[in-house]
Scaffold this motif. Structure first.
Motif, short mmCIF file in Angstrom:
data_model
loop_
_atom_site.label_atom_id
_atom_site.label_comp_id
_atom_site.label_asym_id
_atom_site.label_seq_id
_atom_site.Cartn_x
_atom_site.Cartn_y
_atom_site.Cartn_z
N THR A 1 0.73 -0.91 -0.45
CA THR A 1 0.14 -0.01 0.18
C THR A 1 1.13 0.88 -0.09
O THR A 1 0.45 2.32 -0.60
CB THR A 1 -0.56 0.26 1.42
OG1 THR A 1 -1.95 -1.16 1.19
CG2 THR A 1 -1.78 0.90 0.80
N ARG B 1 -2.69 -4.33 2.69
CA ARG B 1 -2.34 -5.33 1.17
C ARG B 1 -1.53 -6.74 2.15
O ARG B 1 -0.62 -6.47 2.68
CB ARG B 1 -1.98 -4.74 0.43
CG ARG B 1 -2.90 -3.63 0.03
CD ARG B 1 -2.79 -3.18 -1.86
NE ARG B 1 -4.05 -2.59 -2.03
CZ ARG B 1 -4.54 -1.68 -1.57
NH1 ARG B 1 -4.12 -1.16 -0.65
NH2 ARG B 1 -6.23 -1.84 -1.81
N THR C 1 -1.58 -6.07 -5.63
CA THR C 1 -3.13 -5.56 -5.67
C THR C 1 -4.26 -5.59 -4.35
O THR C 1 -4.38 -5.29 -3.61
CB THR C 1 -4.07 -5.19 -6.32
OG1 THR C 1 -4.36 -5.89 -6.87
CG2 THR C 1 -2.65 -3.26 -7.26
N GLU C 2 -3.84 -7.20 -4.32
CA GLU C 2 -4.86 -7.74 -3.24
C GLU C 2 -5.08 -7.09 -2.02
O GLU C 2 -3.92 -6.67 -1.18
CB GLU C 2 -4.67 -9.35 -3.36
CG GLU C 2 -5.67 -10.07 -2.42
CD GLU C 2 -5.41 -11.70 -2.14
OE1 GLU C 2 -4.69 -12.18 -2.58
OE2 GLU C 2 -5.64 -12.33 -1.10
N GLN C 3 -6.33 -7.36 -1.62
CA GLN C 3 -5.60 -6.25 -0.08
C GLN C 3 -6.18 -7.66 1.15
O GLN C 3 -7.44 -7.80 0.90
CB GLN C 3 -7.63 -5.59 0.01
CG GLN C 3 -6.98 -4.54 -0.61
CD GLN C 3 -8.71 -2.85 -0.24
OE1 GLN C 3 -9.69 -4.17 -0.95
NE2 GLN C 3 -9.13 -3.30 0.30
N GLU C 4 -5.83 -7.31 1.48
CA GLU C 4 -5.73 -8.49 2.98
C GLU C 4 -7.31 -7.66 4.03
O GLU C 4 -7.53 -8.32 4.69
CB GLU C 4 -4.24 -7.67 3.90
CG GLU C 4 -4.09 -9.39 4.80
CD GLU C 4 -3.22 -9.39 5.61
OE1 GLU C 4 -2.60 -8.00 6.27
OE2 GLU C 4 -2.18 -10.21 5.73
N TYR D 1 0.75 -0.07 -4.74
CA TYR D 1 0.22 -0.74 -5.47
C TYR D 1 -0.62 -0.35 -6.63
O TYR D 1 -1.00 -0.70 -7.60
CB TYR D 1 -1.14 -1.30 -4.41
CG TYR D 1 -1.23 -0.30 -4.28
CD1 TYR D 1 -2.11 0.09 -3.37
CD2 TYR D 1 -3.20 -0.84 -4.97
CE1 TYR D 1 -2.64 0.89 -2.63
CE2 TYR D 1 -4.34 0.29 -4.55
CZ TYR D 1 -4.10 0.82 -3.22
OH TYR D 1 -4.83 1.58 -2.75
#
Lengths: 221, 414, 539
Positions: free
Chosen positions: C229, C365, C356-359, C467
């Protein structure tokens, strides 16, 4: 008409005006002040010399000598490690490490509080800056050591001062500071006034004198 | 004097709907249901009825602020959180004539096209809740409330909601917050409840007395109502008088009735041969009037304002010469400090601080500068808060100290 | 676009702007506590009251919309009197805690008192309201209820940003205090933010508690190295020690927030031993320290020897997604440009991990490296070789003979880290000749042929690409003890030794070169890469 100057033969005049009395008394009259002073000194009427260490100069109430950390009723330091003194110090000689105090009303206390006495310029800014009246100064000036390590004073050294009654408390902006804030109970101040002494130094307060006989002290211990 | 609110007060068993119907109750509702809602609003406007909770805002105008073409439902909330010190008139109405309130609410709801309404009842009035709930149940049974009000194509549900003992919830946005389940904190205005109120929908909050006035107005016409009272204060008003009077209680008088007549005649005058010292005409939030200042004052909004006080809620408190004004002020200041919600700074800190200073003062530990400090606190609080509770504390502090300063100074040591 | 006049200054603002925001645009500061640009308006502190002409009462500027023709005064006598009054009220029940309070030096009560107050307190200490002090709200936050000014920023944060609603007011009147429901601990992964937004010392950081007075600290602008991020932050440090990390407001990336893990990420740097000198493994199999000159020459000649004997395909360039853009750029310049390497990798963890996948749906991320996007944009991945697993296999088969590996351990730990690190270790064991640029010592580092000590995050100037493809500058805050060099400088040395024509002396110079050479980064200037950062081209 131009006046012709009178010519005087000084050798002649001297011979005429000379006398034995004048020869003897003349120098004595001229030295009247000197001789008077000599007599006064010899008889002890005037004694401007301070014979250190048996006699010490009395310092003013606000003299800035070695520091003292004041104590609460239970003997712990009043200091809350706020760093005002360390920030105000122009010589950057105060080192503090804070810790969490178990009493939430006090909250912070110094686990280490050290003053490098060799860096210190004895300006008193630390005393001015302190919001808790935790640090004051005394009239003690005899701070010698056998090595550089001893010149960094920690909390113990700053709080416990058995020799303090001799020197007295010094710089504290708040005059209502009570002696109970010291880490020990001070003995009655030793005051001795040497009789018949008059000082010529008006800028120095010679009262009270403090006398310290090294032999007597070592016998006590 | 024509009574529009307390006409049935002396009739026994007025909580029974059978008795109410016998004497013609709910006839006004029937009449209203035959009118157009817009015409109803105009009728209320023409009557000159003003909000009886304390602010005195014209009721018809308040109703007309509700947007007509909103896709959200409109709510009518009855403010039965009567907590203003000295005020106990709504309580009388709810205890003795609950059906009058239900009828008034039904009329108002019909005018506003509201189908869900709540009565927000003060938490300490739990004993009245039984009476009100019973009346509501009877109304449902009789078909006055429910899916078809009086047989018409109009559904109305009224629920009773009990507060938990907070004066601040008498403030309309605080009431709405409490009803929504939040802490009773007033909201900043704009937006106003008329557009964004309960559940972000158009909402009208009316006092019990205001709603109870509606049946008479509809039954007898707005002109008859407007014929009573003064030019700007129409109709009648309930006054709950307490303190040093021979006959404390709730009385209904026409607007514009002289204040001294009310104290001496209706309330029986100051007893035990004592002299009148001061009067708080409209609940503790209004400035106090000295006895001399009460001469010639009429009981209406304009006259009291001119005299330096306000009509407020009509909770009149009468002081005789035995009252020590600093102690009275301390009691009042304690009330506001206790009831301040704590949301905004000036009220939260100022009311508490003023109460503490006054307590010190009456305990004999005060100093002269404390009196000026109280006035300074009043100045600092006034006009800077979200709701007028702070201003309600300012009025008594300022008026008591200004008008009875010598009594305060006597208590001070230096 | 309404035009309004504030203190005689006429400005034009967007519709929907409040007076306080308009004043900010005009450069006028209106004192406030409860207003925060990233939280909904509450209007309870009453500090931002201003005079608006034709309004009878003072209006709160945080909730009043600026309208056409409005005339506002923020510093006339009436307003100053009101501000002073509100300040006096706030200080009425405020404890005299300044000596022990961590907020001293950055406290809004202190700051506003010096400008707007300077009054003498008229309430004796005994009359002040007492509440709880030193309450442990959770692992990150300490609460002192007496100091609270009840601005409700913390409550609004938990209600509207994390949507968890842990904190609330309790009580009424001047006994209102903040706290958690049923005194439950605050274990929210964003709890550290309430310490930032609390304008006074009511909520303070447990980690930073009593460590350093804030006026001793220096601030350096930087970017978080915890995940992709890339939240804008600033590093507060003194004499080479980092004390805390605070967010910088970046409306495009992290608004005013940081996650707790990112906030604590600087502790990872201090944990573990550092590699301090270049080491080369001698014939006896033991690593011995050498000077940089010798190390660099040895690496260059050995790599070129392997390339000449076995082809450029036998060398792997393994970049770290935690290295800066400048480092990766010069890495590529040297490896591809000088040695001729074509095989690059940068992922040690799972190959298909998305940048780019969010946590969670707030900030964090899944990719715990700050510059994966930088590595992608610079083309440091060659998909046809099967990732690091493929590289290890290739090395075991004898096809891959050498590897230049940059390795930084992640600042935010996850259970998968161990596995990723072990893969890197395996790679080093599998190849004949390995050059490892590392900051921290690991147990497998002794098996590398050459170890070059490098500086880590916060120790060098550089830029990261987050990202979004946003380039942001991270400045150097501390300098570690030892002979470490920034990664970009190592490759600059290698390029020099290799005979390339170089003229970079600072990271800024490298950045300029980067923006001139790489198509994705073309046209970005250093100034643009400060707040809020500049987006790279979509390539």
């Amino acid at each position: 008409m131009k006046k012709t100057p009178k010519v005087v033969n000084v050798a002649d005049r001297a011979r005429e005006e000379a006398s034995v009395a004048k020869e003897i008394l003349g120098p004595l009259v001229g030295m009247k002040l000197t001789l008077t002073r000599m007599v006064e000194n010899m008889t002890g009427k005037v004694d401007p010399t301070i014979r250190y260490p048996e006699e010490r100069r009395a310092y003013s109430d606000r003299y800035r000598g070695a520091h003292i950390l004041t104590a609460r009723e239970d003997g712990s330091p009043r200091c809350v490690a706020c760093y005002m003194c360390a920030t105000a110090c122009p010589a950057d000689c105060i080192y503090i490490e804070p810790g969490e105090h178990p009493d939430p009303l006090i909250e912070k206390y110094p686990t280490r509080f050290e003053i490098d006495m060799l860096r210190c310029v004895f300006c008193g800014f630390c005393v001015d800056a302190c919001p808790e009246e935790a640090i004051i100064m005394s009239r003690e000036t005899e701070i010698c050591a056998f090595g550089r390590g001893e010149t960094i004073w920690g909390i113990d050294r700053l709080m416990k001062r058995p020799e303090l009654p001799e020197f007295g408390l010094g710089y504290r902006p708040n005059k209502e500071l009570v002696d109970s804030r010291l880490a020990f109970v001070p003995k009655e101040k030793v005051q001795k006034r040497l009789a018949g002494r008059v000082t010529m130094k008006e800028d120095v307060e010679m009262i009270p004198h403090v006398t310290f006989d090294p032999l007597k002290e070592s016998e006590k211990r | 004097m024509i009574k529009t609110l307390l006409m049935n007060i002396d009739e026994p068993d007025q909580v029974e709907i059978g008795r109410v119907r016998e004497r013609g109750g709910y006839a006004a509702l029937e009449k209203a249901l035959r009118m157009e809602p817009a015409a109803l609003i105009e009728e209320v406007k023409a009557s000159g009825l003003r909000g009886r909770g304390g602010a005195g805002f014209p009721t018809g105008m308040k109703w007309s602020f509700v947007p007509k073409n909103s896709d959200k439902p409109t709510y009518l909330l009855c403010n039965a959180d009567e907590s203003e010190p000295g005020t106990f008139k709504d309580r009388k109405l709810m205890e003795c004539d609950p059906h009058l309130l239900i009828e008034g609410m039904a009329i108002a709801c019909y005018a506003l096209d509201c189908h869900l309404s709540y009565i927000y009842l003060r938490g300490e009035f739990e004993f009245i809740a039984h009476t009100l709930q019973k009346a509501l149940d009877e109304a449902y049974e009789a078909g006055i409330l429910g899916p078809s009000v009086c047989g018409r194509d109009y559904a109305l549900d009224i629920y009773l909601h009990l507060g938990q003992g907070a004066y601040i919830c008498g403030e309309e946005t605080s009431l709405i917050e409490s009803l929504e389940g939040n802490r009773g904190y007033p909201r900043i205005k704009p937006p106003f409840p008329a557009t964004h109120g309960f559940l972000a929908s158009p909402t009208v909050v009316n006092n019990v007395e205001t709603l109870c006035a509606l049946p008479w107005i509809i039954a007898n016409g707005s002109a008859a109502y407007a014929a009573m009272g003064t030019e700007k204060s129409k109709g009648t008003k309930l006054f709950s008088v307490s303190g040093h009077v021979a006959k404390p209680g709730v009385y209904e008088v026409e607007m514009g009735y002289p204040l001294m007549d009310f104290i001496n005649n209706e309330s029986g005058g100051v007893p035990n041969g004592r002299k009148l010292k001061a009067v708080i005409p409209g609940g503790s939030s209004v400035p106090v009037l000295r006895a001399e200042e009460c001469e010639g004052v009429l009981l209406d909004y304009e006259s009291l304002l001119k005299a330096g006080s306000m009509l407020g809620s009509g909770g009149m408190i009468v002081f005789d010469e035995t009252v020590r004004m600093p102690e009275a002020l301390s009691v009042i200041a304690d009330f506001y400090a206790h009831e301040s919600c704590g949301q905004c700074t000036p009220c939260r800190e100022g009311t508490g601080w003023a109460a503490k200073i006054l307590r010190n003062l009456i305990a004999g530990k005060g100093k002269r500068p404390d009196i000026d400090l109280l006035l300074k606190i009043a100045d600092m609080m006034e006009g800077k808060t979200i709701c007028p509770l702070a201003d309600a504390d300012v009025m008594p502090i300022r008026s008591f100290i200004t008008k009875f300063r010598s009594e305060f100074e006597e208590l001070c040591s230096n | 676009m309404p035009k309004l006049t504030i203190n005689g200054q006429e400005i034009e603002v967007e519709p929907g702007t409040t007076i306080i925001q308009a004043a900010q645009v005009a450069g006028i500061e209106i004192p406030h506590y409860c207003y925060h640009p990233d939280l909904p308006v509450d209007g309870n502190c009453r500090m931002c009251l201003v005079e608006v002409e034709r309004m009878p009462k003072l209006a709160i500027s945080c909730a009043t919309l600026a309208t056409e023709g409005m005339v506002v005064h923020t510093n006339n006598d009436r307003v100053k009197e009101s501000v002073r009054g509100v300040l006096e009220f706030l200080l009425v029940n405020h404890p005299v805690d300044c000596p022990v309070c961590d907020q001293a030096g950055e406290c809004r009560l202190q700051d506003y008192y010096m400008v707007y107050g300077l009054h003498t307190s008229e309430i004796p200490l005994e009359m002040k309201v007492r509440k709880q002090k030193v309450v442990d709200l959770g692992p990150m936050v300490v609460l002192d209820q007496e100091r609270c000014v009840l601005c409700s920023r913390c409550i609004r944060f938990f209600d509207h940003v994390t949507h968890t609603g842990e904190m609330q007011f309790f009580g009424r009147g001047d006994h209102v205090a903040i706290g958690t429901f049923e005194n439950r601990p605050l274990d929210n992964p964003y709890s550290g933010n309430v310490v930032d937004i609390c304008p006074v010392g009511a909520l303070t950081s447990r980690d930073f508690r009593f460590k350093c007075r804030v006026w001793f600290l220096n601030s350096t602008d930087s970017v978080c190295g915890g995940c992709s991020t890339g939240c804008s932050m600033r590093i507060d440090h003194r004499d080479g020690t980092v004390f805390r990390l605070l967010p910088r407001r970046n409306p495009e990336v992290n608004k005013s927030w940081l996650c707790d893990e990112g906030r604590m990420s600087f502790h990872e740097l201090a944990a573990g031993e550092r590699v301090r000198r270049p080491m080369i493994k001698g014939r006896d199999g033991m690593q011995a320290p050498v000077v940089w000159e010798e190390a660099v020459r040895s690496v260059d000649s050995k790599l070129k020897e392997i390339r000449d004997n076995h082809g450029a395909g036998s060398i792997l360039g393994f970049a770290s997604p935690s290295a800066t853009n400048e480092a990766l750029f010069l890495f590529k310049q040297y490896m591809a440009g000088q040695v001729g390497v074509t095989r690059f990798e940068f992922r040690a963890d799972s190959e298909d991990k998305s940048v780019t996948e969010q946590e969670d749906n707030i900030l964090r991320r899944v990719d715990k490296h700050p510059n994966s996007m930088g590595a992608i944009k610079l083309g440091l991945v060659s998909k046809e070789f099967g990732g690091i697993e493929g590289a290890i296999e290739s090395a075991r088969e004898g096809k891959l003979r050498a590897g230049v590996i940059i390795y930084f351990k992640p600042l935010v730990r996850r259970p998968t880290d161990e596995e990723a690190e072990s893969r890197v270790a395996e790679l080093i064991r599998a190849v004949e000749y390995s050059v490892v640029l590392a900051a921290h010592k690991t147990d497998w580092l002794a098996e590398a042929s050459v170890v070059l000590p490098v500086t880590a995050w916060s120790e060098e100037n550089g830029s990261y690409t987050n990202y979004q493809g946003r380039v942001q500058l991270a400045r150097r805050a501390v300098t570690p003890a030892g002979d470490m060099r920034p990664v970009w400088q190592v490759f600059a040395l290698l390029l020099a030794v290799s005979g390339a024509d170089i003229s970079w002396s600072t990271a800024a110079d490298v950045f300029e070169s980067l923006t001139e050479t790489e198509p994705a980064y073309r046209g970005i200037t250093y100034d643009e890469a400060r707040l809020p950062g500049a987006l790279v081209a979509d390539i």
